[in-house]
Motif scaffolding. Structure first.
Motif, PDB file in Angstrom:
ATOM      1  N   GLU A 218       0.827  -1.209   0.000  1.00  0.00           N
ATOM      2  CA  GLU A 218       0.000   0.000   0.000  1.00  0.00           C
ATOM      3  C   GLU A 218       0.859   1.255   0.000  1.00  0.00           C
ATOM      4  O   GLU A 218       0.535   2.242  -0.666  1.00  0.00           O
ATOM      5  N   ALA A 219       1.972   1.226   0.742  1.00  0.00           N
ATOM      6  CA  ALA A 219       2.881   2.375   0.748  1.00  0.00           C
ATOM      7  C   ALA A 219       3.520   2.559  -0.622  1.00  0.00           C
ATOM      8  O   ALA A 219       3.662   3.687  -1.114  1.00  0.00           O
ATOM      9  N   PHE A 220       3.893   1.449  -1.260  1.00  0.00           N
ATOM     10  CA  PHE A 220       4.499   1.528  -2.592  1.00  0.00           C
ATOM     11  C   PHE A 220       3.496   2.074  -3.598  1.00  0.00           C
ATOM     12  O   PHE A 220       3.815   2.958  -4.404  1.00  0.00           O
ATOM     13  N   LEU A 221       2.263   1.584  -3.551  1.00  0.00           N
ATOM     14  CA  LEU A 221       1.218   2.061  -4.460  1.00  0.00           C
ATOM     15  C   LEU A 221       0.964   3.552  -4.244  1.00  0.00           C
ATOM     16  O   LEU A 221       0.829   4.311  -5.214  1.00  0.00           O
ATOM     17  N   ALA A 222       0.911   3.980  -2.988  1.00  0.00           N
ATOM     18  CA  ALA A 222       0.692   5.397  -2.698  1.00  0.00           C
ATOM     19  C   ALA A 222       1.850   6.247  -3.203  1.00  0.00           C
ATOM     20  O   ALA A 222       1.638   7.366  -3.705  1.00  0.00           O
ATOM     21  N   ALA A 223       3.065   5.738  -3.084  1.00  0.00           N
ATOM     22  CA  ALA A 223       4.225   6.491  -3.577  1.00  0.00           C
ATOM     23  C   ALA A 223       4.161   6.679  -5.085  1.00  0.00           C
ATOM     24  O   ALA A 223       4.469   7.758  -5.608  1.00  0.00           O
ATOM     25  N   VAL A 224       3.746   5.639  -5.810  1.00  0.00           N
ATOM     26  CA  VAL A 224       3.628   5.743  -7.265  1.00  0.00           C
ATOM     27  C   VAL A 224       2.524   6.732  -7.637  1.00  0.00           C
ATOM     28  O   VAL A 224       2.703   7.592  -8.506  1.00  0.00           O
ATOM     29  N   HIS A 225       1.372   6.627  -6.972  1.00  0.00           N
ATOM     30  CA  HIS A 225       0.282   7.566  -7.240  1.00  0.00           C
ATOM     31  C   HIS A 225       0.708   8.994  -6.907  1.00  0.00           C
ATOM     32  O   HIS A 225       0.431   9.931  -7.671  1.00  0.00           O
ATOM     33  N   LEU A 260      -5.942  -5.129 -12.494  1.00  0.00           N
ATOM     34  CA  LEU A 260      -7.076  -4.243 -12.263  1.00  0.00           C
ATOM     35  C   LEU A 260      -6.590  -2.812 -12.098  1.00  0.00           C
ATOM     36  O   LEU A 260      -5.577  -2.561 -11.423  1.00  0.00           O
ATOM     37  N   PRO A 261      -7.282  -1.841 -12.694  1.00  0.00           N
ATOM     38  CA  PRO A 261      -6.862  -0.442 -12.570  1.00  0.00           C
ATOM     39  C   PRO A 261      -7.301   0.164 -11.244  1.00  0.00           C
ATOM     40  O   PRO A 261      -8.413  -0.068 -10.770  1.00  0.00           O
ATOM     41  N   VAL A 262      -6.414   0.942 -10.650  1.00  0.00           N
ATOM     42  CA  VAL A 262      -6.714   1.676  -9.423  1.00  0.00           C
ATOM     43  C   VAL A 262      -6.570   3.160  -9.737  1.00  0.00           C
ATOM     44  O   VAL A 262      -5.527   3.595 -10.236  1.00  0.00           O
ATOM     45  N   TYR A 263      -7.621   3.931  -9.447  1.00  0.00           N
ATOM     46  CA  TYR A 263      -7.643   5.349  -9.784  1.00  0.00           C
ATOM     47  C   TYR A 263      -7.570   6.196  -8.514  1.00  0.00           C
ATOM     48  O   TYR A 263      -8.022   5.792  -7.441  1.00  0.00           O
ATOM     49  N   SER A 264      -7.000   7.391  -8.664  1.00  0.00           N
ATOM     50  CA  SER A 264      -7.030   8.357  -7.572  1.00  0.00           C
ATOM     51  C   SER A 264      -7.058   9.761  -8.149  1.00  0.00           C
ATOM     52  O   SER A 264      -6.541  10.012  -9.249  1.00  0.00           O
ATOM     53  N   THR A 265      -7.690  10.673  -7.419  1.00  0.00           N
ATOM     54  CA  THR A 265      -7.718  12.093  -7.789  1.00  0.00           C
ATOM     55  C   THR A 265      -7.356  12.909  -6.552  1.00  0.00           C
ATOM     56  O   THR A 265      -8.219  13.597  -5.982  1.00  0.00           O
TER      57      THR A 265
END
Length: 503
Positions: A218-225, A260-265
């Motif tokens: 989750e930390a890695f995904l947040a860093a990429v986003h 699966l795609p994960v989106y954020s704004t």
């Protein structure tokens, strides 16, 4: 003969339509130092083939459905001698597979010296995924040590309907993301193309996970986003690989994964901790529907090599296994030299730390920009480790990112699709157009279709293509190439293709 899974069907038609080269080749190498027993290792490879039935299979489309069928032969288990095995390994990785005949896996044991060997396995992604590497290593070690490997049943064959709640979920969330800004330039996803790679060790920086109160993934995904947001992407789309294994398939080599795609704004004042926890909730929600291909559930999505311009594969590596009398090392992130999108981040997390490979297409983004992105990703994680409540604006790169002209797109490497040719319905025999139109209405289960309506605007997807094609073959006696459904996905366009094939 059993039904293939939905994930296998989606991957199969993507390869048939787009010619993905080695993008779905899954290479894995084990290096051995010490007095290796050659015959015992070759027998161990054969024992793995006997244990896992999917390794002995191919794929065949019948009546609009994809089936797992026996391959024309067993996966080859070969031995070679090569003091410098690099060329041999690259050749074996690149050697194509025949999806319709198989086999879709092969083993090559190479003697480098009397005391050093490498075992290369190459499997097509249709029958092998990331976790399969751990299972392959475990079973090989057991068989090499003389243990019997009981055969496993075929793990596929179930007919899976798409739940209405999954369709509602993905129709509400689906975004047709094809661009990402990296290095000040918008990069557009194209077809699969040649890949280069940049390597990183992020072991120290992953303490950001503990600081933010989330998992390392989750930390890695947040860093990429967060990084992509800082680059100017107001809406971030990142595809993640998720396992679909359950208690019944946890010991099976095969394809039990989905993307699966994960989106954020996020907003400029969103903190790293807030972003990480928001993404945690999003992943938890989509995990309910991980068995359902997102594009098929959403409907109206053209088959494509990648669901998002950036993707992540994050895998926790199993503990090392012991091959008696040998020192062993594994190449967990071995490259197939092809990438399906702009940037793919392949992370392997083990007891010795996290190693990351950035796979990228040099036809779409420069090495300099990718190296800079790796540097910036490290900086984001380091800043979050120091203070997880820092706003995303505080994670942004300090150096200015130049706005540059995109690199030229190589032939066949991608870019926006060419507009479909415009055909007048009257230019094709009216009776033939009507026959094709009725087939579309049956498959799509709708009462009317105009000759010029786009298949994907009507909710079509990869399975729709194979079902329409099968009915045309059965009723009209013509094998319509799948690429017609990309070039001109209208009743008139398909009818014109049928007419040309009949001529």
């Amino acid at each position: 003969m059993v039904l293939a899974s939905q994930a296998q069907h989606g991957m199969w038609i993507t390869e048939v339509l787009h010619g993905t080269g080695t993008a779905y080749h899954m290479p894995f190498a084990l290096w051995f130092d010490g007095p290796l027993d050659r015959e015992a290792m070759l027998r161990a490879c054969e024992a793995v083939v006997d244990r896992h039935p999917v390794l002995r299979c191919a794929f065949e489309q019948r009546d609009g459905e994809l089936h797992v069928v026996p391959a024309a032969g067993r996966p080859p288990v070969a031995f070679a001698t090569a003091p410098d095995p690099g060329h041999l390994l690259r050749t074996e990785i690149a050697r194509p597979f025949d999806l319709g005949r198989g086999p879709l896996a092969r083993f090559t044991l190479v003697e480098v010296t009397r005391e050093r060997h490498v075992l290369l396995f190459v499997g097509h992604h249709l029958v092998f995924d990331g976790m399969s590497k751990d299972l392959l290593t475990r079973d090989l070690a057991a068989a090499y040590a003389g243990e019997a490997l009981p055969p496993l049943p075929m793990p596929y064959g179930a007919r899976l309907a798409i739940p209405p709640e999954a369709s509602a979920y993905w129709r509400a969330r689906w975004r047709d993301a094809s661009e990402v800004v990296i290095g000040g330039t918008a990069r557009t996803v194209g077809t699969a193309g040649r890949a280069e790679e940049v390597l990183l060790d992020l072991t120290g920086e992953m303490a950001a996970a503990q600081a933010a109160g989330v998992t390392r993934f989750e930390a890695f995904l947040a860093a990429v986003h967060g990084l992509l947001f800082s680059y100017g992407n107001a809406e971030v789309a990142v595809a993640i690989a998720m396992s679909t294994r359950d208690a019944g398939t946890r010991d099976h080599i095969g394809l039990f994964a989905t993307e699966l795609p994960v989106y954020s704004t996020p907003k400029p004042d969103t903190t790293f901790r807030e972003l990480a926890h928001a993404l945690r909730a999003e992943v938890h929600e989509l995990n309910r529907f991980r068995d359902v291909p997102a594009a098929r559930a959403a409907g109206g999505v053209r088959p494509r090599p990648a669901l998002a311009p950036v993707s992540i594969s994050f895998r926790r590596r199993a503990a090392n296994v012991v091959f008696p009398g040998l020192r062993t090392s594994a190449e967990w992130k071995m490259s197939n030299r092809t990438v399906r999108n702009v940037l793919h981040l392949q992370a392997v997390d083990g007891d010795d730390g996290l190693r990351l490979t950035l796979h990228y297409s040099p036809d779409l983004v420069s090495t300099q920009d990718v190296e800079a992105a790796g540097h910036d990703l490290r900086a984001v994680l380091a800043a979050a480790r120091a203070d997880p409540d820092v706003p995303l604006t505080g994670l942004a790169p300090t150096r200015a990112l130049p706005v540059a002209t995109p690199p030229p797109v190589a032939a066949g490497s991608g870019g926006p699709p060419a507009p479909a040719p415009v055909r007048e319905a009257g230019a094709v025999d009216g009776e033939l157009v009507e026959q094709v139109r009725l087939i579309w209405m049956e498959v799509l289960r709708i009462d009317d279709v105009a000759p010029d309506e786009d298949l994907y605007d009507l909710g079509g997807h990869s399975l729709t293509i194979t079902q329409i094609s099968a009915r045309i073959r059965k009723r009209l006696g013509v094998e319509v190439p799948f690429d017609v459904f990309l070039d001109d996905p209208t009743v008139t366009g398909v009818a014109a293709a049928v007419s040309e094939l009949r001529a």
